[in-house]
Design an enzyme around this catalytic site. Sequence first.
Site, PDB file in Angstrom:
ATOM      1  N   THR A  73     108.369  53.173  32.918  1.00 41.88           N
ATOM      2  CA  THR A  73     109.827  53.117  33.039  1.00 41.88           C
ATOM      3  C   THR A  73     110.387  54.386  33.669  1.00 41.88           C
ATOM      4  O   THR A  73     109.788  55.461  33.559  1.00 41.88           O
ATOM      5  CB  THR A  73     110.432  52.928  31.627  1.00 41.88           C
ATOM      6  N   ASP A  74     111.564  54.252  34.278  1.00 42.92           N
ATOM      7  CA  ASP A  74     112.256  55.439  34.811  1.00 42.92           C
ATOM      8  C   ASP A  74     112.792  56.331  33.688  1.00 42.92           C
ATOM      9  O   ASP A  74     113.152  57.485  33.912  1.00 42.92           O
ATOM     10  CB  ASP A  74     113.389  55.032  35.775  1.00 42.92           C
ATOM     11  N   GLU A  75     112.828  55.794  32.443  1.00 44.05           N
ATOM     12  CA  GLU A  75     113.400  56.583  31.335  1.00 44.05           C
ATOM     13  C   GLU A  75     112.569  57.814  30.998  1.00 44.05           C
ATOM     14  O   GLU A  75     113.056  58.721  30.333  1.00 44.05           O
ATOM     15  CB  GLU A  75     113.560  55.720  30.073  1.00 44.05           C
ATOM     16  N   LYS A 108     106.551  56.140  25.956  1.00 40.46           N
ATOM     17  CA  LYS A 108     106.118  55.670  27.286  1.00 40.46           C
ATOM     18  C   LYS A 108     105.580  56.863  28.093  1.00 40.46           C
ATOM     19  O   LYS A 108     104.590  56.729  28.816  1.00 40.46           O
ATOM     20  CB  LYS A 108     107.274  54.993  28.039  1.00 40.46           C
ATOM     21  N   TYR A 115     111.509  55.898  22.320  1.00 40.62           N
ATOM     22  CA  TYR A 115     110.918  54.926  23.258  1.00 40.62           C
ATOM     23  C   TYR A 115     110.390  55.641  24.503  1.00 40.62           C
ATOM     24  O   TYR A 115     109.205  55.497  24.863  1.00 40.62           O
ATOM     25  CB  TYR A 115     111.961  53.857  23.658  1.00 40.62           C
TER      26      TYR A 115
HETATM   27  P1  NAD Z   1     109.484  42.900  25.932  1.00 41.51           P
HETATM   28  O1  NAD Z   1     109.859  43.640  24.702  1.00 41.51           O
HETATM   29  O2  NAD Z   1     110.314  41.753  26.389  1.00 41.51           O
HETATM   30  O3  NAD Z   1     107.979  42.343  25.775  1.00 41.51           O
HETATM   31  C1  NAD Z   1     106.947  43.105  25.221  1.00 41.51           C
HETATM   32  C2  NAD Z   1     105.768  42.177  24.952  1.00 41.51           C
HETATM   33  O4  NAD Z   1     104.691  42.971  24.429  1.00 41.51           O
HETATM   34  C3  NAD Z   1     106.066  41.087  23.905  1.00 41.51           C
HETATM   35  O5  NAD Z   1     105.567  39.846  24.336  1.00 41.51           O
HETATM   36  C4  NAD Z   1     105.327  41.577  22.678  1.00 41.51           C
HETATM   37  O6  NAD Z   1     104.893  40.513  21.825  1.00 41.51           O
HETATM   38  C5  NAD Z   1     104.163  42.323  23.287  1.00 41.51           C
HETATM   39  N1  NAD Z   1     103.614  43.348  22.393  1.00 41.51           N
HETATM   40  C6  NAD Z   1     104.310  44.293  21.704  1.00 41.51           C
HETATM   41  N2  NAD Z   1     103.461  45.032  20.966  1.00 41.51           N
HETATM   42  C7  NAD Z   1     102.223  44.567  21.201  1.00 41.51           C
HETATM   43  C8  NAD Z   1     100.940  44.934  20.746  1.00 41.51           C
HETATM   44  N3  NAD Z   1     100.767  45.934  19.860  1.00 41.51           N
HETATM   45  N4  NAD Z   1      99.868  44.257  21.194  1.00 41.51           N
HETATM   46  C9  NAD Z   1     100.014  43.232  22.078  1.00 41.51           C
HETATM   47  N5  NAD Z   1     101.221  42.832  22.543  1.00 41.51           N
HETATM   48  C10 NAD Z   1     102.303  43.492  22.102  1.00 41.51           C
HETATM   49  O7  NAD Z   1     109.356  43.995  27.061  1.00 41.51           O
HETATM   50  P2  NAD Z   1     109.715  43.927  28.623  1.00 41.51           P
HETATM   51  O8  NAD Z   1     111.154  44.221  28.803  1.00 41.51           O
HETATM   52  O9  NAD Z   1     109.135  42.716  29.198  1.00 41.51           O
HETATM   53  O10 NAD Z   1     108.908  45.214  29.141  1.00 41.51           O
HETATM   54  C11 NAD Z   1     107.547  45.083  29.524  1.00 41.51           C
HETATM   55  C12 NAD Z   1     107.031  46.451  29.957  1.00 41.51           C
HETATM   56  O11 NAD Z   1     107.819  46.934  31.038  1.00 41.51           O
HETATM   57  C13 NAD Z   1     107.095  47.521  28.879  1.00 41.51           C
HETATM   58  O12 NAD Z   1     105.949  48.329  28.985  1.00 41.51           O
HETATM   59  C14 NAD Z   1     108.347  48.328  29.223  1.00 41.51           C
HETATM   60  O13 NAD Z   1     108.237  49.653  28.783  1.00 41.51           O
HETATM   61  C15 NAD Z   1     108.327  48.232  30.745  1.00 41.51           C
HETATM   62  N6  NAD Z   1     109.634  48.322  31.416  1.00 41.51           N
HETATM   63  C16 NAD Z   1     110.654  47.494  31.042  1.00 41.51           C
HETATM   64  C17 NAD Z   1     111.857  47.549  31.751  1.00 41.51           C
HETATM   65  C18 NAD Z   1     113.013  46.634  31.400  1.00 41.51           C
HETATM   66  O14 NAD Z   1     114.092  46.794  31.965  1.00 41.51           O
HETATM   67  N7  NAD Z   1     112.857  45.660  30.516  1.00 41.51           N
HETATM   68  C19 NAD Z   1     112.013  48.449  32.821  1.00 41.51           C
HETATM   69  C20 NAD Z   1     110.943  49.298  33.134  1.00 41.51           C
HETATM   70  C21 NAD Z   1     109.748  49.210  32.452  1.00 41.51           C
HETATM   71  O1  DAU Z   2     115.421  51.996  32.562  1.00 43.23           O
HETATM   72  C1  DAU Z   2     114.419  51.094  32.191  1.00 43.23           C
HETATM   73  C2  DAU Z   2     114.604  50.701  30.744  1.00 43.23           C
HETATM   74  O2  DAU Z   2     115.696  49.807  30.705  1.00 43.23           O
HETATM   75  C3  DAU Z   2     113.369  50.060  30.117  1.00 43.23           C
HETATM   76  O3  DAU Z   2     112.332  50.999  30.097  1.00 43.23           O
HETATM   77  C4  DAU Z   2     113.664  49.586  28.690  1.00 43.23           C
HETATM   78  O4  DAU Z   2     112.543  48.893  28.176  1.00 43.23           O
HETATM   79  C5  DAU Z   2     114.850  48.646  28.753  1.00 43.23           C
HETATM   80  O5  DAU Z   2     115.200  48.262  27.433  1.00 43.23           O
HETATM   81  C6  DAU Z   2     116.045  49.320  29.437  1.00 43.23           C
HETATM   82  O6  DAU Z   2     116.571  50.398  28.598  1.00 43.23           O
HETATM   83  P1  DAU Z   2     118.147  50.643  28.433  1.00 43.23           P
HETATM   84  O7  DAU Z   2     118.354  51.365  27.177  1.00 43.23           O
HETATM   85  O8  DAU Z   2     118.745  51.196  29.661  1.00 43.23           O
HETATM   86  O9  DAU Z   2     118.630  49.083  28.311  1.00 43.23           O
HETATM   87  P2  DAU Z   2     119.678  48.386  27.342  1.00 43.23           P
HETATM   88  O10 DAU Z   2     119.873  47.000  27.850  1.00 43.23           O
HETATM   89  O11 DAU Z   2     119.358  48.560  25.913  1.00 43.23           O
HETATM   90  O12 DAU Z   2     121.018  49.195  27.623  1.00 43.23           O
HETATM   91  C7  DAU Z   2     121.554  49.259  28.935  1.00 43.23           C
HETATM   92  C8  DAU Z   2     122.844  50.079  28.849  1.00 43.23           C
HETATM   93  O13 DAU Z   2     123.823  49.345  28.081  1.00 43.23           O
HETATM   94  C9  DAU Z   2     122.672  51.397  28.130  1.00 43.23           C
HETATM   95  O14 DAU Z   2     123.539  52.367  28.718  1.00 43.23           O
HETATM   96  C10 DAU Z   2     123.135  51.116  26.710  1.00 43.23           C
HETATM   97  C11 DAU Z   2     124.230  50.102  26.925  1.00 43.23           C
HETATM   98  N1  DAU Z   2     124.423  49.130  25.816  1.00 43.23           N
HETATM   99  C12 DAU Z   2     123.322  48.487  25.328  1.00 43.23           C
HETATM  100  C13 DAU Z   2     123.447  47.593  24.293  1.00 43.23           C
HETATM  101  C14 DAU Z   2     122.239  46.884  23.737  1.00 43.23           C
HETATM  102  C15 DAU Z   2     125.689  48.879  25.330  1.00 43.23           C
HETATM  103  O15 DAU Z   2     126.694  49.463  25.804  1.00 43.23           O
HETATM  104  N2  DAU Z   2     125.818  47.978  24.319  1.00 43.23           N
HETATM  105  C16 DAU Z   2     124.748  47.341  23.760  1.00 43.23           C
HETATM  106  O16 DAU Z   2     124.952  46.541  22.813  1.00 43.23           O
END
Ligand code: NAD
Ligand code: DAU
Length: 338
Positions: free
Chosen positions: A123-125, A154, A150
């Site tokens: 992630t970019d975080e 990562k 988180y």
């Molecule tokens: P998600 O939470 O929707 O899915 C995570 C999946 O991993 C689930 O199916 C869960 O059951 C599985 N999992 C969790 N713990 C596990 C374990 N111990 N063993 C096996 N499986 C397990 O997550 P997502 O949003 O699809 O993100 C997927 C990946 O991409 C993550 O590594 C996250 O850090 C990264 N990522 C997400 C975003 C985003 O915006 N969602 C952006 C950048 C990177």
């Molecule tokens: O940048 C990549 C990341 O993006 C991934 O690595 C993470 O897995 C993914 O969850 C996401 O993280 P964020 O914290 O940016 O996403 P989230 O959707 O939780 O929040 C997006 C923005 O919205 C953030 O500034 C927080 C705000 N927010 C979020 C929630 C859940 C609100 O204002 N209200 C809310 O209820």
Amino acid sequence: MKLLVTGGAGFIGSNFILYWLKNHPNDTIINFDKLTYAGNLENLKTIEKNSNYKFIQGDICDATKVDNVVKESDTIVHFAAESHVDRSITDPSEFVRTNVLGTNVLLESALKYKIKRFHHISTDEVFGSLSLEEKSKFDERTNYNPRSPYSASKAGSDHLVRAYYHTFGLPISISNCSNNFGPYQFPEKVIPLAITNLLEGKKVPVYGDGLYVRDWLYVEDHCKAIDLILEKGKIGETYCIGGLTEDINNLELIKKIIKLLGKSEDSIDFVKDRLGHDRRYAVDWSKIKNDLGWKPEGNFDELLEKTVNWYKQNKDWWEKVKNGDYKKYYINQYGSNL
Ligand code: NAD
Ligand code: DAU
């Protein structure tokens, strides 16, 4: 390719499996997923009977189970993680366990069975937070500065993956991606939370002043980027993947969703801010563009509308997800009045 996809029942992992089987029908996929609250096999209903696809339930921290699936594979795409920042603030330990220790178990197994490519999804975080005033962006040379449990977990996993490359010669690659949106995203993340709350006639919780900025990327574009990295990316390299939006803040984003659903801006509810809330993320994706020819396709407003329509048309999917444990999570996070 004989792919092992970890976390393939989650949001991005399931979109990736659907994308991969459509574009690489001769490859095989093992989806290894623990099925935590975030894993949902409904996402994969359309391909569950495909003879090239197999689901195995398991935890990436379980070395025996991991070995059993790794030895049948030549390429690992590692998505499995605890992924929600708010949950990492309530309970950091599960994030360290899965994201750091689980990744280490996978790396050990990948070495043991001489995996040809270990691609780690990050992630970019991990780069921390940018200010609203400066115009800078994250890129592959940015120093790590994670600020939530988180992102710290990562970052830990990224460091381990690189260490296995430098120390043991494991053929790895890493991608650090910005915020994804699209179908099958769990409604704890802000876009599906806002859409589904509005469809239920509820308010949308906006943290703090709502002026936080994310770099939104459509999930299919992320899948295409991973495909290119597996095909043409260099071993040992990191690629930053970024989005379509130029500094749209959360308030503007929520107003767009409200407009698409024909609701009133009175639906916005400013709630207490997230602890340690990162102000702004922005990704410079020139390396993957110049080296591999990737760029995000389409237009943000159109893809947001497409996503809103998906949630409108797939009420069954998210209504089931929002039942049960989700209700407890929601009250704990937002109180019972929202
Ligand atoms: P998600 O939470 O929707 O899915 C995570 C999946 O991993 C689930 O199916 C869960 O059951 C599985 N999992 C969790 N713990 C596990 C374990 N111990 N063993 C096996 N499986 C397990 O997550 P997502 O949003 O699809 O993100 C997927 C990946 O991409 C993550 O590594 C996250 O850090 C990264 N990522 C997400 C975003 C985003 O915006 N969602 C952006 C950048 C990177
Ligand atoms: O940048 C990549 C990341 O993006 C991934 O690595 C993470 O897995 C993914 O969850 C996401 O993280 P964020 O914290 O940016 O996403 P989230 O959707 O939780 O929040 C997006 C923005 O919205 C953030 O500034 C927080 C705000 N927010 C979020 C929630 C859940 C609100 O204002 N209200 C809310 O209820």
